[in-house]
Design a protein around this motif. Structure first.
Motif, PDB file in Angstrom:
ATOM      1  N   ILE A  94       1.186  -1.541   4.295  1.00 29.37           N
ATOM      2  CA  ILE A  94       1.071  -0.181   3.769  1.00 29.37           C
ATOM      3  C   ILE A  94      -0.325   0.384   4.015  1.00 29.37           C
ATOM      4  O   ILE A  94      -1.262  -0.348   4.323  1.00 29.37           O
ATOM      5  CB  ILE A  94       1.370  -0.130   2.255  1.00 29.37           C
ATOM      6  CG1 ILE A  94       0.405  -1.067   1.495  1.00 29.37           C
ATOM      7  CG2 ILE A  94       2.824  -0.471   1.967  1.00 29.37           C
ATOM      8  CD1 ILE A  94       0.451  -0.893  -0.019  1.00 29.37           C
ATOM      9  N   ALA A  95      -0.434   1.704   3.876  1.00 28.27           N
ATOM     10  CA  ALA A  95      -1.726   2.391   3.874  1.00 28.27           C
ATOM     11  C   ALA A  95      -1.782   3.213   2.594  1.00 28.27           C
ATOM     12  O   ALA A  95      -0.835   3.933   2.275  1.00 28.27           O
ATOM     13  CB  ALA A  95      -1.859   3.286   5.096  1.00 28.27           C
ATOM     14  N   VAL A  96      -2.884   3.106   1.851  1.00 32.79           N
ATOM     15  CA  VAL A  96      -3.000   3.757   0.547  1.00 32.79           C
ATOM     16  C   VAL A  96      -4.059   4.856   0.613  1.00 32.79           C
ATOM     17  O   VAL A  96      -5.237   4.586   0.862  1.00 32.79           O
ATOM     18  CB  VAL A  96      -3.368   2.749  -0.559  1.00 32.79           C
ATOM     19  CG1 VAL A  96      -3.398   3.435  -1.917  1.00 32.79           C
ATOM     20  CG2 VAL A  96      -2.387   1.578  -0.567  1.00 32.79           C
ATOM     21  N   GLN A  97      -3.621   6.081   0.402  1.00 27.18           N
ATOM     22  CA  GLN A  97      -4.516   7.240   0.425  1.00 27.18           C
ATOM     23  C   GLN A  97      -4.908   7.619  -0.995  1.00 27.18           C
ATOM     24  O   GLN A  97      -4.067   7.738  -1.879  1.00 27.18           O
ATOM     25  CB  GLN A  97      -3.811   8.423   1.100  1.00 27.18           C
ATOM     26  CG  GLN A  97      -4.644   9.704   1.138  1.00 27.18           C
ATOM     27  CD  GLN A  97      -3.874  10.873   1.747  1.00 27.18           C
ATOM     28  OE1 GLN A  97      -2.693  10.752   2.058  1.00 27.18           O
ATOM     29  NE2 GLN A  97      -4.550  11.991   1.911  1.00 27.18           N
ATOM     30  N   LYS A  98      -6.222   7.807  -1.217  1.00 25.89           N
ATOM     31  CA  LYS A  98      -6.704   8.247  -2.524  1.00 25.89           C
ATOM     32  C   LYS A  98      -6.847   9.770  -2.534  1.00 25.89           C
ATOM     33  O   LYS A  98      -7.474  10.342  -1.655  1.00 25.89           O
ATOM     34  CB  LYS A  98      -8.058   7.613  -2.847  1.00 25.89           C
ATOM     35  CG  LYS A  98      -7.995   6.115  -3.120  1.00 25.89           C
ATOM     36  CD  LYS A  98      -9.362   5.577  -3.563  1.00 25.89           C
ATOM     37  CE  LYS A  98      -9.288   4.104  -3.936  1.00 25.89           C
ATOM     38  NZ  LYS A  98     -10.585   3.585  -4.409  1.00 25.89           N
ATOM     39  N   VAL A  99      -6.269  10.407  -3.547  1.00 26.11           N
ATOM     40  CA  VAL A  99      -6.338  11.865  -3.681  1.00 26.11           C
ATOM     41  C   VAL A  99      -6.904  12.195  -5.054  1.00 26.11           C
ATOM     42  O   VAL A  99      -6.331  11.817  -6.077  1.00 26.11           O
ATOM     43  CB  VAL A  99      -4.947  12.505  -3.517  1.00 26.11           C
ATOM     44  CG1 VAL A  99      -5.062  14.024  -3.572  1.00 26.11           C
ATOM     45  CG2 VAL A  99      -4.290  12.064  -2.215  1.00 26.11           C
ATOM     46  N   GLN A 100      -8.038  12.895  -5.094  1.00 29.49           N
ATOM     47  CA  GLN A 100      -8.681  13.251  -6.351  1.00 29.49           C
ATOM     48  C   GLN A 100      -8.000  14.471  -6.984  1.00 29.49           C
ATOM     49  O   GLN A 100      -7.780  15.478  -6.322  1.00 29.49           O
ATOM     50  CB  GLN A 100     -10.161  13.566  -6.133  1.00 29.49           C
ATOM     51  CG  GLN A 100     -10.995  12.372  -5.730  1.00 29.49           C
ATOM     52  CD  GLN A 100     -11.067  11.321  -6.833  1.00 29.49           C
ATOM     53  OE1 GLN A 100     -11.079  11.655  -8.017  1.00 29.49           O
ATOM     54  NE2 GLN A 100     -11.120  10.062  -6.440  1.00 29.49           N
ATOM     55  N   CYS A 101      -7.671  14.383  -8.255  1.00 29.90           N
ATOM     56  CA  CYS A 101      -7.055  15.481  -9.004  1.00 29.90           C
ATOM     57  C   CYS A 101      -7.917  15.767 -10.235  1.00 29.90           C
ATOM     58  O   CYS A 101      -7.802  15.081 -11.246  1.00 29.90           O
ATOM     59  CB  CYS A 101      -5.635  15.109  -9.422  1.00 29.90           C
ATOM     60  SG  CYS A 101      -4.528  14.805  -8.047  1.00 29.90           S
ATOM     61  N   GLY A 215      -2.028  10.540   6.171  1.00 29.25           N
ATOM     62  CA  GLY A 215      -3.223  11.161   5.593  1.00 29.25           C
ATOM     63  C   GLY A 215      -3.170  12.662   5.524  1.00 29.25           C
ATOM     64  O   GLY A 215      -4.164  13.345   5.742  1.00 29.25           O
ATOM     65  N   LEU A 216      -1.990  13.221   5.197  1.00 33.56           N
ATOM     66  CA  LEU A 216      -1.864  14.671   5.118  1.00 33.56           C
ATOM     67  C   LEU A 216      -2.708  15.228   3.982  1.00 33.56           C
ATOM     68  O   LEU A 216      -2.989  14.533   3.002  1.00 33.56           O
ATOM     69  CB  LEU A 216      -0.393  15.051   4.899  1.00 33.56           C
ATOM     70  CG  LEU A 216       0.551  14.607   6.011  1.00 33.56           C
ATOM     71  CD1 LEU A 216       1.992  14.840   5.583  1.00 33.56           C
ATOM     72  CD2 LEU A 216       0.260  15.342   7.294  1.00 33.56           C
ATOM     73  N   ALA A 217      -3.087  16.493   4.119  1.00 34.53           N
ATOM     74  CA  ALA A 217      -3.868  17.142   3.062  1.00 34.53           C
ATOM     75  C   ALA A 217      -2.916  17.475   1.924  1.00 34.53           C
ATOM     76  O   ALA A 217      -2.270  18.509   1.904  1.00 34.53           O
ATOM     77  CB  ALA A 217      -4.530  18.407   3.596  1.00 34.53           C
ATOM     78  N   LEU A 218      -2.827  16.583   0.969  1.00 38.26           N
ATOM     79  CA  LEU A 218      -1.883  16.761  -0.131  1.00 38.26           C
ATOM     80  C   LEU A 218      -2.402  17.725  -1.175  1.00 38.26           C
ATOM     81  O   LEU A 218      -1.636  18.281  -1.945  1.00 38.26           O
ATOM     82  CB  LEU A 218      -1.601  15.401  -0.791  1.00 38.26           C
ATOM     83  CG  LEU A 218      -0.878  14.402   0.110  1.00 38.26           C
ATOM     84  CD1 LEU A 218      -0.941  13.011  -0.504  1.00 38.26           C
ATOM     85  CD2 LEU A 218       0.552  14.814   0.319  1.00 38.26           C
TER      86      LEU A 218
END
Length: 352
Positions: A94-101, A215-218
């Motif tokens: 897997i690849a894990v993307q971190k997204v700050q909220c 790695g889309l801009a979520l």
């Protein structure tokens, strides 16, 4: 009597101390918006759990899979965040993307984008496996991580002569990237933009070297001026094309590369592992045309004079012309007339 006397004295003191501590707790400074964000997180994630079509991971699962997110597992580290490689307990990569909220709107935006992307089925989009909503203000988004790793890794191997990513593979990769970007921009509602595709480590490669975009801009990818979003992706794609041709990253304005191309000295920036001067004339012409497309993306993408749909059509045409001696170039057409040239079957482009 003595005991009762002490009890009578201590009881009021205990009550006063308790009241004092209670008042201190009430007056304790609270980070602005923290309660609202926690409440929003609870409400949003509750709704997300009810309608979720993707797997919900625990933080512990992903922490173990990525070796506590150690640096050696990092695939991407830029202003948009990080992506780490990992292996789950069942052996899945897997690849894990971190997204700050940081705000309630951020959280709702990301969760809605995750749901949207999880519903998109396209052979060149890395499958969104699931997410983790237990990690504070950071959401963890989990993608499949195909067998051949990142495009960046293979471009670096080519430079070191350990492995040569030949021109036909590079052309196929460029064509598939343009196709999936155009598909997401023109056939998905609301459109999905990447905002970072100038980095080749966002491009995963499957066992047959087919593209899997990750790695889309979520966060806030659907907000703001739509035209600016389109233009950013076109410009970034121009940078990526230069990297595919040269094997080098051009994260800033590639002034030197553009000057070389415009002055007819393209061979000076072409990846040495491609042996430009030893290639047949038709293949050198292909490299030159793709370099010209990269130039136009960089010069005119920001002015919306060239769109991703135009770029994708051109690259598909180049790949089709270059395949006349190989198996027939098959095409499957979308209902959208805009994508008739770029919605391709898995065997659309033959790689010798």
């Amino acid at each position: 009597m003595l005991f009762l006397c002490h009890a009578g004295v201590l009881a009021p003191i205990f009550i006063l101390v308790s009241l004092f501590l209670f008042l201190c707790i009430l007056k304790r400074p609270v980070k602005p918006g923290s309660f609202q964000l926690d409440q929003a997180r609870y409400n949003s994630t509750l709704l997300f759990r009810k309608g979720c079509r993707t797997r919900l991971f625990s933080y512990r699962e992903l922490d173990e899979a990525t070796r506590a997110f150690e640096d050696s597992q990092m695939l991407v580290n830029d202003k948009n965040g990080t992506i780490h490689a990992g292996i789950l307990s069942d052996g899945s990569h897997i690849a894990v993307q971190k997204v700050q909220c940081e705000t309630e709107r951020d959280l709702i935006d990301v969760l809605s984008r995750i749901e949207l992307i999880s519903s998109v089925v396209h052979r060149n989009l890395a499958r969104l496996v699931g997410c983790c909503i237990e990690s504070g203000s950071t959401l963890l988004v989990v993608y499949e991580y195909p067998a051949n790793g990142t495009l960046e890794k293979h471009l670096q191997y080519s430079k070191g002569q350990k492995f040569v990513l030949d021109w036909y593979k590079r052309l196929r990769i460029a064509t598939e990237i343009a196709s999936i970007l155009a598909y997401m921009q023109y056939e998905i509602a609301p459109p999905i933009f990447h905002h970072g595709l100038k980095l080749s480590d966002y491009v995963f490669l499957d066992v047959d070297f087919s593209v899997k975009i990750s790695g889309l801009a979520l966060l806030s990818s659907g907000c703001g001026d739509g035209h600016n979003n389109y233009e950013n992706d076109v410009y970034d794609f121009g940078l990526l094309l230069l990297e595919i041709i040269s094997g080098n990253k051009y994260t800033n304005m590639p002034t030197v590369a553009l000057e070389k191309i415009k002055s007819g000295k393209l061979e000076e920036i072409v990846d040495p592992s491609l042996s430009y001067h030893e290639q047949p004339i038709t293949r050198r012409e292909q490299i030159e045309i793709v370099a010209d497309i990269a130039t136009r993306c960089l010069l005119f993408g920001a002015d919306a004079k060239i769109g991703m749909i135009d770029v994708a059509k051109e690259l598909v045409h180049i790949a089709k012309e270059g395949n006349k001696k190989g198996p027939e170039f098959e095409e499957t057409f979308s209902n959208s007339s805009l994508l008739q040239m770029i919605s391709m079957s898995p065997d659309s482009i033959h790689v010798p």
